[in-house]
Design a protein around this motif. Structure first.
Motif, PDB file in Angstrom:
ATOM      1  N   GLN A 102       0.831  -1.202   0.000  1.00 49.63           N
ATOM      2  CA  GLN A 102       0.000   0.000   0.000  1.00 49.63           C
ATOM      3  C   GLN A 102       0.867   1.255   0.000  1.00 49.63           C
ATOM      4  OE1 GLN A 102      -3.320   0.341  -0.240  1.00 49.63           O
ATOM      5  NE2 GLN A 102      -3.789  -1.825  -0.291  1.00 49.63           N
ATOM      6  N   LEU A 103       1.929   1.223   0.791  1.00 51.39           N
ATOM      7  CA  LEU A 103       2.828   2.384   0.831  1.00 51.39           C
ATOM      8  C   LEU A 103       3.449   2.621  -0.540  1.00 51.39           C
ATOM      9  CD1 LEU A 103       4.668   1.805   4.240  1.00 51.39           C
ATOM     10  CD2 LEU A 103       3.005   3.608   3.722  1.00 51.39           C
ATOM     11  N   SER A 104       3.817   1.517  -1.182  1.00 47.13           N
ATOM     12  CA  SER A 104       4.445   1.639  -2.485  1.00 47.13           C
ATOM     13  C   SER A 104       3.471   2.223  -3.507  1.00 47.13           C
ATOM     14  CB  SER A 104       4.977   0.268  -2.900  1.00 47.13           C
ATOM     15  OG  SER A 104       4.917   0.095  -4.275  1.00 47.13           O
ATOM     16  N   LEU A 105       2.225   1.767  -3.436  1.00 47.79           N
ATOM     17  CA  LEU A 105       1.211   2.316  -4.338  1.00 47.79           C
ATOM     18  C   LEU A 105       1.006   3.802  -4.096  1.00 47.79           C
ATOM     19  CD1 LEU A 105      -1.514  -0.455  -4.236  1.00 47.79           C
ATOM     20  CD2 LEU A 105      -0.332   0.365  -6.263  1.00 47.79           C
ATOM     21  N   LYS A 106       0.976   4.166  -2.825  1.00 45.83           N
ATOM     22  CA  LYS A 106       0.745   5.576  -2.505  1.00 45.83           C
ATOM     23  C   LYS A 106       1.928   6.426  -2.952  1.00 45.83           C
ATOM     24  CE  LYS A 106      -2.222   4.339   1.321  1.00 45.83           C
ATOM     25  NZ  LYS A 106      -3.560   4.596   0.771  1.00 45.83           N
ATOM     26  N   ALA A 107       3.117   5.855  -2.799  1.00 50.68           N
ATOM     27  CA  ALA A 107       4.305   6.585  -3.246  1.00 50.68           C
ATOM     28  C   ALA A 107       4.251   6.788  -4.756  1.00 50.68           C
ATOM     29  CB  ALA A 107       5.564   5.816  -2.853  1.00 50.68           C
ATOM     30  N   HIS A 108       3.818   5.737  -5.438  1.00 50.57           N
ATOM     31  CA  HIS A 108       3.713   5.822  -6.890  1.00 50.57           C
ATOM     32  C   HIS A 108       2.692   6.870  -7.295  1.00 50.57           C
ATOM     33  CE1 HIS A 108       2.308   4.482 -10.901  1.00 50.57           C
ATOM     34  NE2 HIS A 108       3.595   4.354 -11.083  1.00 50.57           N
ATOM     35  N   ARG A 109       1.610   6.886  -6.557  1.00 51.03           N
ATOM     36  CA  ARG A 109       0.565   7.848  -6.861  1.00 51.03           C
ATOM     37  C   ARG A 109       1.059   9.276  -6.654  1.00 51.03           C
ATOM     38  NH1 ARG A 109      -5.288   6.503  -6.448  1.00 51.03           N
ATOM     39  NH2 ARG A 109      -6.225   8.350  -7.325  1.00 51.03           N
ATOM     40  N   LYS A 110       1.818   9.447  -5.582  1.00 56.50           N
ATOM     41  CA  LYS A 110       2.349  10.759  -5.267  1.00 56.50           C
ATOM     42  C   LYS A 110       3.332  11.201  -6.365  1.00 56.50           C
ATOM     43  CE  LYS A 110       4.440  12.897  -1.349  1.00 56.50           C
ATOM     44  NZ  LYS A 110       5.306  12.526  -0.239  1.00 56.50           N
ATOM     45  N   ALA A 111       4.159  10.235  -6.774  1.00 52.46           N
ATOM     46  CA  ALA A 111       5.136  10.559  -7.820  1.00 52.46           C
ATOM     47  C   ALA A 111       4.417  10.954  -9.099  1.00 52.46           C
ATOM     48  CB  ALA A 111       6.035   9.353  -8.064  1.00 52.46           C
ATOM     49  N   ARG A 112       3.322  10.262  -9.364  1.00 51.04           N
ATOM     50  CA  ARG A 112       2.562  10.587 -10.563  1.00 51.04           C
ATOM     51  C   ARG A 112       1.965  11.986 -10.457  1.00 51.04           C
ATOM     52  NH1 ARG A 112      -2.934   9.406 -12.173  1.00 51.04           N
ATOM     53  NH2 ARG A 112      -3.264   7.895 -10.530  1.00 51.04           N
ATOM     54  N   ALA A 113       1.452  12.311  -9.259  1.00 53.49           N
ATOM     55  CA  ALA A 113       0.837  13.621  -9.065  1.00 53.49           C
ATOM     56  C   ALA A 113       1.858  14.731  -9.268  1.00 53.49           C
ATOM     57  CB  ALA A 113       0.221  13.697  -7.667  1.00 53.49           C
ATOM     58  N   ALA A 114       3.119  14.391  -9.028  1.00 48.48           N
ATOM     59  CA  ALA A 114       4.152  15.410  -9.161  1.00 48.48           C
ATOM     60  C   ALA A 114       4.593  15.583 -10.610  1.00 48.48           C
ATOM     61  CB  ALA A 114       5.352  15.038  -8.296  1.00 48.48           C
ATOM     62  N   LYS A 115       4.222  14.607 -11.458  1.00 55.23           N
ATOM     63  CA  LYS A 115       4.615  14.708 -12.862  1.00 55.23           C
ATOM     64  C   LYS A 115       3.750  15.729 -13.585  1.00 55.23           C
ATOM     65  CE  LYS A 115       6.344  10.087 -13.797  1.00 55.23           C
ATOM     66  NZ  LYS A 115       5.834   8.787 -14.235  1.00 55.23           N
ATOM     67  N   ARG A 116       4.303  16.225 -14.655  1.00 60.42           N
ATOM     68  CA  ARG A 116       3.555  17.203 -15.437  1.00 60.42           C
ATOM     69  C   ARG A 116       3.129  16.582 -16.755  1.00 60.42           C
ATOM     70  NH1 ARG A 116       2.002  18.932 -12.181  1.00 60.42           N
ATOM     71  NH2 ARG A 116       2.571  20.533 -10.730  1.00 60.42           N
ATOM     72  N   ALA A 117       1.842  16.458 -16.936  1.00 60.31           N
ATOM     73  CA  ALA A 117       1.335  15.946 -18.201  1.00 60.31           C
ATOM     74  C   ALA A 117       0.883  17.129 -19.046  1.00 60.31           C
ATOM     75  CB  ALA A 117       0.162  15.024 -17.943  1.00 60.31           C
ATOM     76  N   PRO A 118       0.866  16.949 -20.363  1.00 64.35           N
ATOM     77  CA  PRO A 118       0.383  18.048 -21.201  1.00 64.35           C
ATOM     78  C   PRO A 118      -1.100  18.319 -20.917  1.00 64.35           C
ATOM     79  CG  PRO A 118       0.690  16.041 -22.492  1.00 64.35           C
ATOM     80  CD  PRO A 118       1.279  15.780 -21.149  1.00 64.35           C
ATOM     81  N   VAL A 119      -1.450  19.553 -20.909  1.00 66.59           N
ATOM     82  CA  VAL A 119      -2.848  19.937 -20.689  1.00 66.59           C
ATOM     83  C   VAL A 119      -3.587  19.830 -22.025  1.00 66.59           C
ATOM     84  CG1 VAL A 119      -4.380  21.827 -20.048  1.00 66.59           C
ATOM     85  CG2 VAL A 119      -2.242  21.458 -18.794  1.00 66.59           C
TER      86      VAL A 119
END
Ligand code: ADP
Ligand code: MG
Length: 752
Positions: free
Chosen positions: A272-289
């Motif tokens: 679960q921690l790993s998933l949450k970390a992954h999610r956080k890392a994703r949230a920090a990424k910048r996707a094209p709008v």
């Protein structure tokens, strides 16, 4: 057994604690200097041992601590030789009476041991035991010299000359040597790595390295849940006390013992921690709008001959919103067979293209990918969007053109199979990746997709198979889910009929009638998992048979072997029917030609293997016959059946079965007969087949969780999820330490 450590190992400068060198050096010394008696342990050199450990995923002593036994042997007591009975797996002890190599019927080492007074007496008498070795080293014979006292362990059987053990574990002891006071662990191992080596390494890691058994979870977290301490749990599991109560033994075997619970809990918290970390890392990424302009999506909506369902509208809004955000979308679009996922995917794609970004749209089979390609060509005809097509079987020249168009950005829309995953494919302006029938891709492919290649792009995954709840909480916890819970209007549910093979002729006549009315039909070949070749032959034979029956101009008459069926009064004369064949071994252009013929209505009956299972869409096909339906999985049957009932006309699916049916087969056919709802069918399917199937773990061989069981440990998964949240909030440092223990050198928990 427990020789004192060699002097050189003792004097050696201490390696940094927890390093593999620290583990390996003294152990390998022991392995080479000791145990001429253990043929397996002898070969391990330091380098070899390290490789072997790495193969087991053991890089640190912490990993040894988490390398838990498969089972245990009881070496804590010795059964007197005269009390041995065939079938017992046990430890015994005696003095070698004689040992020699025999040659009949094949070369073997045979030793006789005896305890107490019976020595050297009649071999038929109790109190003696024969040790038999078909594989042995020269020094095995030396070790078993007459007069030596040995302890042996193995399964007792009745041989020609009395009780014997074939290939016993054995060790030479001093008379009266103390017995272990704990059960002996048997570990998962790899070729060339002896149990004894693993046991010693593990015992040492447990004894000498406090960090490897230290508590990573704070008191407040474990106390409230009445969990065992980590160090207690691992010590117990590596070396449980002997003579456990039946209840405890059972709990240990079934992994419901509190010690196991603690390990599973920790593993799930880490996941679960790993998933949450992954999610956080994703949230920090910048996707094209990808806000879009509405020009292309509007044009598409205006030209398709239907209105979106409410569910499609809702899901489309969700995706539209996601695409306009700076965080990469990871959304799963779930919708039963025929719920209309493709148009939603097309709208998403067009919004990305309107924003100047490229789109990759992948499907798991060439037939499905090609169908999407054709559909989109048709939908987008005249609109300023160039589509590139890529599949593994594309001729080199066309492939080059397609790759160039993708790389230059001339083609904004790439459609294809997993060929699009390849490194050679460059989509420099990629903004959105769409994966259809995503669960059909292997885990490795899905990981690749989630990896760097598509890193910053938005992702839309689609599946007709709903995610079981435990998976939604674990491997898929990272995804947002949209559900198409409504079918387009005007569909009549597919009527399902169970028909014995004996009445097959009736089904053939149904097909003839449907074709006479201008409809089309699928005839699905039996699944023969063991042999692709046989499956192919069957498909060809079936095609020939149906061509002969339906293709010729002939009168309607009962088939000669049919007893149940009676011809109608009036004689029906029908036109010859065109029967096509589609199977996995055909060349792509042959397949495409047959499919095109079927789509156009020129081919009326399509004999097909399960290549048509996913996504094929020909609304005029209203009839399906599935041969040997009892051999198919439930999800597969549901997918197949979903190929009909796509238009307004009433559709029927005939499930032909061979009698007699097993009880399981009956139960499964009943599920498919009674249910039209993919979610319910998937639920039942999960009960029968387990979640591994869903994850595609079988094809990749990647272990998902080592200790926790997705089916049995639902309650624990929920607890772990809450615990992970709490831990991150109250003690992030502990969360890091916990994750470090469980992930170690490995990159991350696999995410499906
Ligand atoms: P699936 O969800 O199984 O991929 P498809 O996208 O292939 O389903 O859609 C099934 C059929 O329904 C197609 O022929 C499609 O054109 C049609 N369809 C999709 N949406 C609608 C709608 N809102 N109204 C009527 N027909 C629709
Ligand atoms: Mg589809």
């Amino acid at each position: 057994m427990n020789k004192p450590r060699s002097k050189s190992a003792n004097d050696a400068p201490a390696a940094p604690s927890g390093s593999i060198a620290d583990l390996v050096t003294p152990a390998s010394k022991r392995a080479t200097e000791s145990s001429p008696r253990d043929p397996k342990g002898k070969a391990a050199s330091g380098r070899g041992l390290q490789d072997q450990l790495v193969r087991l995923g053991i890089m640190r002593d912490q990993d040894l601590v988490l390398h838990l036994p498969l089972r245990y042997e009881d070496h804590t007591r010795v059964v007197p030789l005269r009390a041995l009975a065939p079938g017992m797996t046990t430890q015994a002890e005696g003095t070698v009476v004689n040992v020699d190599i025999q040659y009949r019927p094949r070369r073997q080492l045979v030793a006789l041991i005896a305890d107490g007074e019976e020595r050297a007496a009649d071999p038929q008498r109790a109190g003696q035991l024969i040790l038999r070795f078909f594989h042995f080293y020269p020094n095995t014979q030396k070790a078993l010299a007459p007069g030596k006292r040995v302890r042996v362990f193995g399964e007792v059987r009745d041989g020609h000359f009395g009780r014997e053990i074939v290939h016993p574990q054995f060790k030479v002891i001093e008379p009266g040597a103390v017995l272990p006071d704990r059960l002996t662990p048997v570990y998962p191992t790899t070729a060339g790595l002896a149990q004894e080596t693993l046991r010693k390494l593990t015992a040492r890691a447990l004894a000498s390295e406090p960090a490897s058994t230290a508590e990573t979870l704070p008191d407040w977290l474990i106390a409230r849940r009445h969990l065992w301490k980590f160090s207690d749990a691992v010590r117990f599991l590596h070396a449980p006390p002997p003579r456990l109560s039946q209840l405890t033994q059972h709990a240990l075997d079934e992994r419901t013992h509190p010690a196991w619970t603690r390990l599973k809990f920790d593993e799930l918290v880490a996941q679960q921690l790993s998933l949450k970390a992954h999610r956080k890392a994703r949230a920090a990424k910048r996707a094209p709008v990808l806000t879009g302009t509405g020009a292309l999506t509007g044009a598409l909506l205006a030209r398709v001959p239907f209105k979106l369902t409410r569910a499609q509208e809702r899901v489309w809004r969700e995706i539209k919103f996601d695409l306009a955000r700076t965080t990469p979308m990871q959304r799963l679009l779930q919708g039963d067979v025929g719920s209309g996922k493709t148009i939603v995917a097309a709208l998403a794609a067009l919004q990305a293209i309107e924003s100047g970004r490229q789109v990759a749209f992948m499907a798991p089979t060439e037939i499905l990918a090609e169908q999407h390609y054709r559909k989109l060509l048709q939908w987008l005809e005249g609109l300023p969007v160039q589509i590139a097509w890529l599949s593994g079987s594309l001729p080199a020249k066309q492939r080059k053109t397609a790759l160039a168009a993708m790389e230059s950005g001339d083609a904004m829309f790439a459609i294809g199979t997993h060929a699009l995953f390849e490194d050679e494919v460059l989509l420099p302006r990629l903004g959105l990746a769409i994966v259809d029938e995503q669960h059909r891709f292997g885990v490795a492919q899905r990981l690749k997709l989630r990896g760097k290649a598509m890193g910053e792009a938005h992702q839309l995954m689609m599946s007709a198979t709903p995610i079981p709840r435990t998976l939604a909480m674990t491997f898929y916890a990272d995804l947002d889910v949209s559900a198409l819970d409504e079918l387009p209007p005007g569909r009549t549910p597919v009527a399902t009929r169970l028909v014995s093979q004996k009445r097959r002729a009736e089904v053939v006549e149904r097909v003839r009638r449907a074709c006479a009315e201008g409809r089309q039909a699928y005839w699905v070949c039996p699944l023969i998992e063991e042999s692709e070749k046989l499956e192919l032959q069957t498909a060809v034979a079936l095609h020939a048979e149906l061509t002969a029956t339906l293709g010729g101009q002939r009168r309607l008459s009962p088939s000669p072997d049919s007893t149940a069926w009676r011809p109608r009064r009036e004689k029906v004369v029908s036109d010859p029917i065109s029967v096509g064949l589609l199977h996995g071994r055909m060349k792509p252009d042959e397949k495409a030609a047959v499919m095109a013929g079927f789509v156009a209505g020129a081919v009326q009956v399509l004999v097909a293997t399960t290549v048509i299972e996913v996504g094929v869409d020909v609304p005029n096909a209203t009839l399906m016959a599935i041969e040997h339906a009892e051999r198919f999985g439930l999800a597969q049957l549901h997918q197949l059946r979903g190929r009909v009932g796509r238009g307004a006309a009433e559709s029927t699916c005939y499930l032909l079965f061979e009698e007699p049916l097993t009880d399981t087969a009956k139960a499964r056919l009943k599920v498919i007969f009674e249910n039209n709802d993919g979610f319910e069918i998937a639920r039942q399917d999960l009960i029968i087949r387990g979640p591994g199937e869903f994850l595609g773990a079988r094809q990749s061989g990647v272990p998902l969780l080592r200790f926790a069981d997705l089916e049995k440990d639902v309650a624990l998964i929920e607890q772990a999820r809450d615990a992970a949240d709490e831990l991150l909030q109250r003690d992030p440092a502990a969360a890091d330490a916990h994750l470090a223990r469980w992930l170690g050198g490995k990159e991350e928990f696999i995410k499906a």
